[in-house]
Write a protein that holds these residues in place. Structure first.
Motif, short mmCIF file in Angstrom:
data_model
loop_
_atom_site.label_atom_id
_atom_site.label_comp_id
_atom_site.label_asym_id
_atom_site.label_seq_id
_atom_site.Cartn_x
_atom_site.Cartn_y
_atom_site.Cartn_z
N ASP A 196 0.38 1.54 -15.91
CA ASP A 196 0.76 3.15 -15.34
C ASP A 196 -0.24 4.64 -15.65
OD1 ASP A 196 3.08 1.62 -14.48
OD2 ASP A 196 4.49 2.59 -15.95
N ARG B 216 -5.32 7.82 -9.48
CA ARG B 216 -4.88 8.60 -8.52
C ARG B 216 -5.27 10.31 -8.84
NH1 ARG B 216 -1.37 12.93 -8.07
NH2 ARG B 216 -1.02 13.19 -10.65
N ILE C 15 -4.24 -1.96 -8.38
CA ILE C 15 -4.83 -0.02 -8.34
C ILE C 15 -5.89 -0.06 -7.79
CG2 ILE C 15 -5.20 1.79 -9.78
CD1 ILE C 15 -3.94 0.54 -12.22
N ALA D 141 -3.34 3.92 -13.57
CA ALA D 141 -2.55 3.83 -11.81
C ALA D 141 -2.74 5.50 -11.72
CB ALA D 141 -1.36 3.10 -11.88
#
Lengths: 470, 519
Positions: free
Chosen positions: B464, B471, B385, B467
């Motif tokens: 997730d 983002r 990541i 991540a």
């Protein structure tokens, strides 16, 4: 079923299927052993782990636990008069429901937003205890009553720069032992010297002359309890606090919160720091695992800056007219300052603070008044009733709350012998004090709460008469 | 991002619950107590007459007045506003794991909850047997000779060790001289803090490039003033000190005692024994490693084990097994006495025993393996990541059951801090991750610990979410900085928390400071 399927454990999802292989593959190692290569081979177990058989089946485990525990005999099956720092009180059903909630039971410490509900419940514990005590500053609880006293004594020592503490000679030996550990052995440079205040042999209250003779500008704090270890309500607490103040000494009072609908808040008779047990407020005895202690004071920096506890303050959020709750003064704890912090801070008894918050919300002002009155009247009735028995007398004639000492010297019987016979009659007699306080002779500390009624007390009287006559 | 589709649209319960002090109405009752029987009051009179006049409370406490159900609903709402372990909690160093419900049911039965610690030992044979047998289990895991359960948490066990250290050196006439305790900057703050509270001077060793203090630094620190070493291993970065046995030897040669803070035991259960490494004492946290619940900060247990040489100093009482049955030994002249009243958080010990029996040797070893595999699996994904690095990045090879990461690069590149990330992760039903104790040796630290209780999908979900938050940090940082958006309350304004004229630890203080009321 295959062996591999039986190896799958209900507590471990990744013990099943191919999860481990998939993860090992993603890591890029061949086997599990490769992940333990940090540990030198000669550090590994010298012999394989030998433990009792695995009981991964819940029903087998349940059977086993119940079978062993069935060898206990408890205070619901027996008529119990043991107190002495762990008291059998009524625990409202909702207290059990709330502390049994998985959200409160299992959490660790999220953000003020994500664990908002827990923080609010903890703030409500402090707020309601603050009302009982009439004090603005209440920390989150510490391990126990004795630990609360120990921290308070060290607070007073830091505040005053002095290194003596006066404690009652008539004190719970377990609490005293805890305090002495906090005060450190004489060999340590930071040792706090523990001096004892004698008690008046007839009333059980503090001996004021002895206290006066020991007070000096070396004394950081006078510690007293209301009620004290043997249930006696100190009648000259206000004089004691005034004498202490005149010496620049802090007054620390230990009180039982379940008495506070009936007895004055210690701050009204001059206490500077107030400590006490939390367990009477909706927490089962749990074989001693229910104990918890509080520390409270005025909300001034002189005191607040010395707390070792975690503290929850109400705060605003980014939305108007909405409350949030966050840690306050955390920087002064060992989490912020390591060895320079105030004593130390760690896991404590916060779930019990939630039980106590629920208890105080349920009881309200009238509940506290009623329970205080009921305990007072019943314990006094019990003392009166039991002292009618030939050979039984009250060790102290002072005012009492919840606990009192019976003396059996005139009966010519040992407490151990009496209690053994009571036990055979499904009665847990009062705690034997003869080895802790030999000057009291064959004496026992009896505890009567709101759980008892007249019938229970009369039944104890009957058993005791029969035992003593046998 | 393909993963986003998988993320849950979690939202916490929002009850906008008032503070209980504002609730209810005059005269409502949630708990009533009967009056004493007439014969009782006839004999003793009124309660007021049973209290010294100066000690009688004339006013009623200013508590809320609520009916039973109002109290129930209020606190249920608050429980629902607590995310905790309801989602996925990988709170590092605290070893989050399933707390079997069976154990709660067993512990709430009167056989446990309605027992008094001063009952005659004949009436507590069941409890004493479980405690003794659990002591045996811990002895087998650690190699120690005796365990005591009086400490109410891990920090309290460290304090226990400091008390025992005092008693041990005092018994040898060396306490005044041996007034120094050695620990490392990576050890939990409770180690130096309890040593100081017990009266010792603290020497803190810094970390060197391998991720732990050097043997030379330790050699330079020990002397005839050394009382004890208090050390954890592996540390919170997942690094195991391969020289730990040498450390113990060095401290022993100097005449000090060695205490193994086994807070991070989960990855090495059944792999190493503290005693075989030479340690004199160790501590296990039953509310972490052994499946007992945390209660949001206790009741907890720091199970303290030591060698036969130190056993006489253990807090009293200790549980014994004789031919006649189990007992409690209070007559132990060299004991440090009590560090807390009674003999420990008995229900938690029973829960830990039950957990250990459910797991068995094979389960315990498997749990250690799974937690190490799971951590290294997480690492393999997390390091991919953007903006995520690990502590001591030059140290290659697997870590133990947790790894400390740094989001420093993310913060430099986006202005989003690890606290912001934590605040945003909870929006996806992830419990706030553990960052690190102070001082932050690793900038912007974050420390997940997978443990054995969470499935691979759970771990993937956690990754997730991170991540996705990363983002967002790069693309729409305001979303992260203003998080959380889906919790019971938004971010609190922390400005008042450390200001004496504004902080309010009780409702009384709040009314006085913020509402100009006299409380």
């Amino acid at each position: 079923m295959s062996g591999a399927e039986r190896d799958t454990h209900p507590y471990m999802p990744n013990s099943a299927g191919h999860a481990q292989e998939e993860m090992l593959k993603a890591i890029g190692v061949k086997d599990i052993e490769a992940l333990f290569k940090q540990i030198p081979p000669h550090h590994r177990l010298k012999s394989s782990l030998q433990l009792p058989d695995q009981l991964s089946s819940e029903l087998e485990l349940r059977k086993h636990l119940l079978s062993v525990l069935s060898r206990n005999s408890n205070c619901e099956q027996n008529l119990n008069f043991l107190g002495a720092g762990c008291w059998q009180h009524h625990v409202p059903a909702i207290c059990d429901e709330i502390v049994g909630r998985t959200e409160f039971l299992t959490n660790v410490w999220g953000t003020p937003s994500s664990d908002h509900g827990r923080n609010q419940a903890l703030f409500e514990f402090c707020s309601q205890l603050g009302e009982l005590l009439k004090l603005d500053m209440v920390g989150l609880p510490v391990y126990s009553y004795g630990c609360a006293i120990g921290h308070a004594v060290r607070m007073a020592s830091r505040i005053t720069g002095r290194n003596q503490v006066l404690v009652p000679a008539m004190i719970d030996p377990e609490r005293l032992s805890v305090i002495k550990n906090y005060c450190e052995p004489i060999d340590m440079a930071s040792h706090i010297e523990v001096l004892y205040i004698a008690y008046d042999a007839s009333s059980g209250t503090l001996d004021i002359d002895d206290l006066r003779s020991k007070l000096s500008d070396r004394v950081a704090a006078v510690y007293l309890e209301v009620p004290n270890y043997v249930g006696v309500i100190e009648s000259r607490a206000s004089d004691i606090a005034q004498m202490a103040r005149a010496c620049g000494t802090e007054t620390i009072v230990g009180c039982d919160p379940i008495s506070l609908g009936l007895l004055s808040s210690p701050v009204d008779y001059g206490a500077d720091i107030v400590v006490g047990p939390v367990q009477p407020l909706g927490i089962h005895m749990n074989c001693g695992g229910g104990v918890s202690g509080f520390i409270a004071s005025r909300d001034t920096e002189r005191y607040v800056r010395q707390y070792n506890t975690l503290n929850i303050s109400i705060a605003e959020t980014n939305r108007s007219r909405q409350y949030g709750f966050g840690l306050s003064c955390a920087g002064q704890t060992s989490y912020g300052l390591r060895e320079e912090g105030r004593d130390w801070t760690g896991n404590s008894t916060y779930l019990w603070a939630i039980a106590a918050a629920v208890y105080m919300s349920l009881a309200g002002p009238l509940g506290f008044r009623e329970v205080g009155e009921l305990i007072s009247q019943q314990s006094n009735y019990a003392r009166h009733r039991l002292c009618e028995i030939e050979g039984v007398s009250s060790a102290f004639d002072g005012h009492i709350f919840k606990e009192f000492v019976l003396n059996f010297d005139q009966a010519g019987r040992s407490v151990a012998d009496i209690n053994s016979q009571l036990r055979a009659r499904n009665v847990f007699g009062g705690l034997d004090l003869s080895s802790y306080f030999p000057e009291l002779g064959q004496s026992a500390l009896y505890c009567v709460t709101e759980l008892h009624n007249k019938e229970d007390i009369d039944s104890l009287a009957t058993h005791l008469s029969e035992v003593l006559a046998s | 991002m393909s993963q986003k589709a998988k993320l849950r649209e979690y939202h916490a319960a929002v009850w906008d619950e008032p503070v209980v002090m504002e609730m209810g109405g005059p005269g409502r009752r949630g708990l009533v107590f009967r009056e004493p029987e007439k014969e009782v009051s006839d004999i003793v009179g009124t309660a007021k007459g049973l209290v010294p006049r100066s000690m009688y409370r004339t006013d009623l406490p200013n508590l809320p007045e609520l009916s039973e159900q109002e109290v129930q609903r209020h606190y249920l709402h608050l429980s629902q506003e607590t995310l905790g372990m309801m989602g996925i909690s990988l709170f590092g160093t605290c070893t989050m794991k399933y707390n079997p419900r069976l154990n709660e049911i067993i512990a709430s039965r009167p056989e446990v909850s309605e027992t008094h610690p001063l009952q005659h030992q004949d009436t507590l044979q069941g409890t004493l047997e479980l405690i003794h047998n659990f002591d045996l289990i811990l002895r087998e895991l650690s190699g120690m000779d005796n365990f005591a359960f009086q400490a109410g948490g891990g920090a309290h066990a460290a304090y226990t060790h400091c008390c025992i250290t005092r008693a041990y050196h005092k018994s040898r006439g060396q306490l005044e001289q041996r007034n120094e305790v050695i620990t490392s900057i990576q050890a939990h703050p409770c180690n130096p803090a309890t040593a100081a509270a017990a009266g010792f001077h603290v020497i803190t060793l810094p970390l060197e490039e391998d991720g732990y203090p050097s043997v030379d630094a330790l050699r330079a620190a020990v002397s005839d003033r050394t009382a004890a070493l208090l050390i954890n291993n592996p540390d919170d970065m997942g690094i195991y000190n391969p020289h730990i046995a040498d450390w113990v030897e060095i401290v022993h040669e100097a005449g000090g005692l060695c205490f193994y803070d086994h807070a991070n035991f989960n990855g090495v259960m059944g792999k190493i024994r503290a005693r075989e490494l030479g340690f004199d004492a160790c501590m296990y946290m039953l509310h972490k490693t052994f499946g007992a619940p945390k209660g949001g900060g206790g009741p907890a247990v720091g199970a303290y084990g030591c060698t036969a040489e130190l056993a006489p100093f253990l807090p009293s009482p200790v549980v014994t097994k004789e031919l006649s049955g189990y007992g409690l030994d209070y007559s132990r002249p060299n004991s440090v006495g009590h560090i807390r009243e009674f003999w420990g958080n008995v229900p938690q010990v029973i829960k830990a025993y039950s957990w250990a029996r459910a797991m068995g040797a094979v389960g315990i070893e498997r749990a250690a393996e799974i937690s190490v595999i799971a951590n290294n699996y997480m690492e393999s994904r997390l390091l991919k990541i953007r903006g995520v690095t690990k502590s001591h990045p030059t140290i290659n090879g697997p870590r133990m059951e947790m790894t400390r990461y740094s989001l420093e690069r993310l913060t430099e590149e986006t202005g989003v801090t690890v606290n912001d990330v934590s605040n945003r992760m909870v929006d996806f039903g992830i419990d706030a991750p553990w960052l690190a104790h102070h001082p932050w040796l690793v900038p912007e630290p974050i420390t997940p610990e997978a443990g054995e209780s969470y499935s691979k999908e759970d771990l993937d979900y956690w990754i997730d979410v991170l991540a996705e938050v990363v983002r967002e940090a790069y693309e729409t940082p305001e979303i992260v900085k203003k998080a959380p958006h889906r919790q019971a309350i938004p971010q609190i304004n922390g400005d008042a928390l450390d200001e004496p004229e504004k902080w309010a630890m009780t409702w009384r203080a709040y009314c006085r400071k913020h509402r100009n009321e006299n409380g």
